[in-house]
Write an enzyme that holds these catalytic residues in place. Sequence first.
Site, PDB file in Angstrom:
ATOM      1  N   SER A 177      -1.243  -2.116  -8.246  1.00 27.95           N
ATOM      2  CA  SER A 177      -0.318  -1.009  -7.982  1.00 27.95           C
ATOM      3  C   SER A 177       0.422  -0.622  -9.264  1.00 27.95           C
ATOM      4  O   SER A 177       0.373  -1.340 -10.256  1.00 27.95           O
ATOM      5  CB  SER A 177       0.667  -1.425  -6.893  1.00 27.95           C
ATOM      6  OG  SER A 177       1.531  -2.419  -7.379  1.00 27.95           O
ATOM      7  N   SER A 221      -2.366 -16.041   3.417  1.00 26.72           N
ATOM      8  CA  SER A 221      -1.889 -15.666   2.095  1.00 26.72           C
ATOM      9  C   SER A 221      -0.377 -15.439   2.107  1.00 26.72           C
ATOM     10  O   SER A 221       0.362 -16.006   1.296  1.00 26.72           O
ATOM     11  CB  SER A 221      -2.628 -14.395   1.654  1.00 26.72           C
ATOM     12  OG  SER A 221      -2.018 -13.813   0.539  1.00 26.72           O
ATOM     13  N   ASP A 239     -10.940  -6.597   5.261  1.00 25.37           N
ATOM     14  CA  ASP A 239      -9.700  -6.880   5.970  1.00 25.37           C
ATOM     15  C   ASP A 239      -9.892  -8.122   6.802  1.00 25.37           C
ATOM     16  O   ASP A 239     -10.742  -8.166   7.677  1.00 25.37           O
ATOM     17  CB  ASP A 239      -9.321  -5.714   6.890  1.00 25.37           C
ATOM     18  CG  ASP A 239      -8.988  -4.481   6.069  1.00 25.37           C
ATOM     19  OD1 ASP A 239      -8.235  -4.630   5.100  1.00 25.37           O
ATOM     20  OD2 ASP A 239      -9.497  -3.403   6.398  1.00 25.37           O
ATOM     21  N   GLY A 264       0.786  -1.222   0.000  1.00 23.17           N
ATOM     22  CA  GLY A 264       0.000   0.000   0.000  1.00 23.17           C
ATOM     23  C   GLY A 264       0.817   1.270   0.000  1.00 23.17           C
ATOM     24  O   GLY A 264       0.257   2.357   0.054  1.00 23.17           O
ATOM     25  N   ALA A 317       2.850  -6.263 -10.477  1.00 21.85           N
ATOM     26  CA  ALA A 317       1.761  -5.432  -9.951  1.00 21.85           C
ATOM     27  C   ALA A 317       0.416  -6.047 -10.303  1.00 21.85           C
ATOM     28  O   ALA A 317       0.244  -6.587 -11.393  1.00 21.85           O
ATOM     29  CB  ALA A 317       1.850  -4.041 -10.557  1.00 21.85           C
TER      30      ALA A 317
END
Lengths: 504, 504
Positions: B210, B275, B267, B179, B207
């Site tokens: 992003s 993950s 979240d 992030g 990406a």
Amino acid sequence: MSTARQDQLRARRMGIDTYHEPVAFMRENCAVCRAEGFKAMARVRIAHDERSIIATLNVVRGQSLAPSEIGLSEAAWHALGSHSGDLVSVSHPEPVESFSSVRSKIYGKPFDAAALHDVVRDITAGRYSSIEIAAFVTACAGNHMTLEETVALTRAMVDSGTRLAWQQNPVMDKHCVGGLPGNRTTPILVAIAAACGLTIPKTSSRAITSPAGTADTMAVLAPVELTLQHIRRVVDSEGGCVVWGGSIALSPADDRLIQVERPLEIDSSGQLTASVLSKKLAAGSTHLLIDMPVGATAKVRSAAAADVLQHSLEAAGAALGLQTRVVRTDGTQPVGRGIGPVLEAIDVLAVLRNGAGAPPDLRQRALLLAGHLLELGGKAAAGDGIALARKTLDSGAAWKKFEAICIAQGGLRKPRRAPHRRPVVAPCAGIVGSIDNRRLARTAKLAGAPLSPAAGVELCVRLGQRVEADAPVYLIHAEAPGELDYAAAYAAAHPEIVSVKEPS
Amino acid sequence: MSTARQDQLRARRMGIDTYHEPVAFMRENCAVCRAEGFKAMARVRIAHDERSIIATLNVVRGQSLAPSEIGLSEAAWHALGSHSGDLVSVSHPEPVESFSSVRSKIYGKPFDAAALHDVVRDITAGRYSSIEIAAFVTACAGNHMTLEETVALTRAMVDSGTRLAWQQNPVMDKHCVGGLPGNRTTPILVAIAAACGLTIPKTSSRAITSPAGTADTMAVLAPVELTLQHIRRVVDSEGGCVVWGGSIALSPADDRLIQVERPLEIDSSGQLTASVLSKKLAAGSTHLLIDMPVGATAKVRSAAAADVLQHSLEAAGAALGLQTRVVRTDGTQPVGRGIGPVLEAIDVLAVLRNGAGAPPDLRQRALLLAGHLLELGGKAAAGDGIALARKTLDSGAAWKKFEAICIAQGGLRKPRRAPHRRPVVAPCAGIVGSIDNRRLARTAKLAGAPLSPAAGVELCVRLGQRVEADAPVYLIHAEAPGELDYAAAYAAAHPEIVSVKEPS
């Protein structure tokens, strides 16, 4: 043609049906895909004139679409209202604001009424993707909804579409929780109730996953796709009707939710309650009778599940000013003999006409439910309803009323049986031990029901009945030989659909 | 060609990319659609030879497909492995057995390890639709996962794909929770760690949402798409590598889960933990350093959220035998000057070469993290890591190691800057008050990153810095004038990306 800006593409109808989910098709090398960095399955906002929609992106590699074009699925095409070749602009959608309350719900914070209103409004407007709806449905499932939330969800769903109003009062309605093939009591109930002076403007659905919905069966006997004006004329003159509700947008959010709930098979008493009650409130009903079959292969599988759902329906109904009565019925086997539009219509006619071949179980169930309906509507004292119902049926008054309703809807029609039939026989002599409602419904669908109205299954036995070896337990009806073969192959592969136990 | 049975259709590749979701296209009037009663969005089983897949049905109305054909999306085409014109059979899929444990979880019953194993196996095999995955993700979100469930989910995800094994021990790894644009410390860390004798076979991603992933940035400097044999040679000779992990199927279930989790923005510390850890365990790592930037527009937005996630990562790591250390870093602004593959590579090179223009924040952060990595790997005592890291960088040993790694991967390349640039200027004199990481990343993507590697954003200011009116706060870089205009228009519409407050 006007010149395209960099964010614009020319609309093209792809003729691809993705049900309620709007899908857009774009070439991977198109300027907008490149500039916006869109990848497959991204959500894209498509705007044209004053309208905009949000669609899921499928990226096209081949030559079937030009890089200057955007293909639209049927749902996207209709929602956007553009014409072939129109320039539409494509951009990243703003995040759907209301989904933040779904996230909070996942963390255990109850919805308030305003939040549910916004969620349902955005779902109705097509702003939620299927996975967002799945998250909403999941967050509400597992009996995580309070009564207040269920009531607020119901109100929000009513507000999402048309709401009918009637001069008459009370306005009666009936619903069946479902899962039981052949349980086609509605036309009989409407006839009895209307013959006794009640107002019952019944809107019904077509089959979605079953071999026949009430609207499919009724369509065999009379026109069911009526304008609202026509429906009002029928109800004003006859007190009742049995029509397809799909042309009036009653609780449209419900259709979108069901599309996601059904494949997940998540039982959610809160959402089932909101689904049922919102349709009835939107239809302008004041009193609601609910038939709840309970059985291992019905929709409600146990008494415990029935308790939860009944309490939710009755409490929410009371809070919403809809007088609701739940009647639990036997859900262990189909009702009547026929499964499929024409075969069910034949059963309904036989009961209404007091024919010798009328299936006694369908007659009994219709009388039981009609009795409750007459009591609920104030036409009979508690305990006296079933006698009044029987009198109305036996006297021919119900049949006369049904004929009048059919004529008012556009004319009474005669059912036409299917040309192809094949029996499925008992493998041995014995007692019918169990009937699998779900697989029997599947067989009827494979035979072509409801698209081929005469297709379906005709049941020859009831639970507990003695059968001889090689005696037919059910007949498959089909309009085409291929479909007959197809259903028969499935039936042969599933001998447990009607299980026959040798006497011990 | 062989003759088609009634359930068979001829396969046709549609060239439509629906990402991981297999989609089948059938004509509404095709025999199989009619016989099986398939409607749009139904799940269909498609079998060919020994293989079968489950796909979501889109119904085609136009002439683009014959009634005897079934069109397949790219994901469906590759999974089925059929050829154009092959006869494939189409049927209703059996319900996915493992989904019943997801339903139980929704009702509050924890998953056991066997259930999670089956769920992950079925997700990996493509048996779950996107809405089923959304239900699974939602049921696990809201911190509804126990540590035992998180550990079992991680193990199941590791088992779903390839697992690498290394002769060397320890095997170091690094992850950034993400992030934060420009936070490209990995190539620097790998060079320092390997120069100090640690083994660090770093697999990175490209990406997804992003402007650049570590693999995109590294690809500017050296080849990153290596075979497993080639990766092993690089690691054996140099101790480290920075390669694209996508060609090795590490925790493939994770990719499918992320596709659904990301748009939902739910979240879930349990799933994020599974993950991250599953990818690292599958890569054969024994020690893991996690960079966790915390800031209002970073992925982890608050100290409270960081607490929950850190505990989950460390506890699950311990249970799985993966030594895990979490380092919280500043997530309030980008790191370094460049955002986009080439611009980030230039920053990385400047730090490694101890150039005069090296961004001090990127250098500091890389040293901090490298220090932790050296301590975690046993090359420095607690508290001494950063000094060893600094020495390794300042002496040129890290740069020498990085050159050697690049040459072993196939050759060191020189970044090429973009031909088009445009400054975004301060509207007034003042102090830089805030930087919006998300919108700045968006601008870099609109300029063409990462597909156009030289595109992106070059930041000229830091938080708290004084700027004059009309001084550039960042430069947009693009490879094409159209993309430059596009990104500039977005930047102009969002002056809050870098907010400048007049001194009071």
